[in-house]
Motif scaffolding. Sequence first.
Motif, PDB file in Angstrom:
ATOM      1  N   SER A  25       0.090  25.328 -19.535  1.00  0.00           N
ATOM      2  CA  SER A  25       1.106  25.222 -20.241  1.00  0.00           C
ATOM      3  C   SER A  25       2.022  23.957 -19.391  1.00  0.00           C
ATOM      4  O   SER A  25       1.416  23.630 -18.343  1.00  0.00           O
ATOM      5  CB  SER A  25       2.265  26.403 -20.068  1.00  0.00           C
ATOM      6  OG  SER A  25       2.534  26.588 -18.841  1.00  0.00           O
ATOM      7  N   GLY A  26       2.828  23.503 -19.928  1.00  0.00           N
ATOM      8  CA  GLY A  26       3.713  22.260 -19.259  1.00  0.00           C
ATOM      9  C   GLY A  26       3.397  20.957 -19.719  1.00  0.00           C
ATOM     10  O   GLY A  26       2.350  20.664 -19.974  1.00  0.00           O
ATOM     11  N   ARG A  27       4.219  20.147 -19.605  1.00  0.00           N
ATOM     12  CA  ARG A  27       4.381  18.783 -20.374  1.00  0.00           C
ATOM     13  C   ARG A  27       3.579  17.866 -19.498  1.00  0.00           C
ATOM     14  O   ARG A  27       3.392  16.669 -20.123  1.00  0.00           O
ATOM     15  CB  ARG A  27       5.618  18.592 -20.832  1.00  0.00           C
ATOM     16  CG  ARG A  27       6.388  19.193 -21.954  1.00  0.00           C
ATOM     17  CD  ARG A  27       7.765  18.635 -22.095  1.00  0.00           C
ATOM     18  NE  ARG A  27       8.827  18.829 -21.089  1.00  0.00           N
ATOM     19  CZ  ARG A  27       9.869  18.499 -21.105  1.00  0.00           C
ATOM     20  NH1 ARG A  27      10.633  17.825 -22.242  1.00  0.00           N
ATOM     21  NH2 ARG A  27      10.855  18.647 -20.248  1.00  0.00           N
ATOM     22  N   THR A  28       3.551  17.955 -18.148  1.00  0.00           N
ATOM     23  CA  THR A  28       2.973  17.061 -17.296  1.00  0.00           C
ATOM     24  C   THR A  28       1.481  17.363 -16.840  1.00  0.00           C
ATOM     25  O   THR A  28       1.326  16.895 -15.690  1.00  0.00           O
ATOM     26  CB  THR A  28       4.075  16.935 -16.143  1.00  0.00           C
ATOM     27  OG1 THR A  28       3.915  18.441 -15.416  1.00  0.00           O
ATOM     28  CG2 THR A  28       5.283  16.373 -16.428  1.00  0.00           C
ATOM     29  N   PHE A  29       0.899  17.973 -17.758  1.00  0.00           N
ATOM     30  CA  PHE A  29      -0.502  18.457 -17.274  1.00  0.00           C
ATOM     31  C   PHE A  29      -1.287  17.525 -17.129  1.00  0.00           C
ATOM     32  O   PHE A  29      -1.917  17.383 -16.078  1.00  0.00           O
ATOM     33  CB  PHE A  29      -1.078  19.246 -18.588  1.00  0.00           C
ATOM     34  CG  PHE A  29      -2.533  19.674 -18.414  1.00  0.00           C
ATOM     35  CD1 PHE A  29      -3.577  18.853 -19.044  1.00  0.00           C
ATOM     36  CD2 PHE A  29      -3.007  20.703 -17.748  1.00  0.00           C
ATOM     37  CE1 PHE A  29      -4.930  19.125 -18.961  1.00  0.00           C
ATOM     38  CE2 PHE A  29      -4.253  21.033 -17.443  1.00  0.00           C
ATOM     39  CZ  PHE A  29      -5.232  20.364 -18.090  1.00  0.00           C
TER      40      PHE A  29
END
Length: 122
Positions: A25-29
């Motif tokens: 998860s996470g937008r900066t993967f």
Amino acid sequence: QVQLVESGGGLVQPGGSLRLSCAASGRTFSTYTMGWFRQAPGKERELVALIMSGGNTYYTDSVKGRFTISRGNAKNTVSLQMNSLKPEDTAVYYCAARSGGVYYTSTRYDYWGQGTQVTVSS
């Protein structure tokens, strides 16, 4: 905050293959360095492979030519294709993430999955 969930472990005979996947998860993967570690009973956790945001990879010597790490930034996934498996590959495998850089020790990684068991046995 990053959450990691591994899947794909199991029991396989020597010489067989398994593919581990890790969903993040996470937008900066896409900016994270992703690693696969493993820990066998009585042994320290060791880095198996890592992949940087730009796609550069590193493998520990014992898995070179047999394992392949890859990432799919569009789907926030990182995978570990394991071929020609050996009994000594038996361990709990963990997906890990950190914000950039190349580090080979587990203490430098900030986020961890729950682990998935890989058993190589006849």
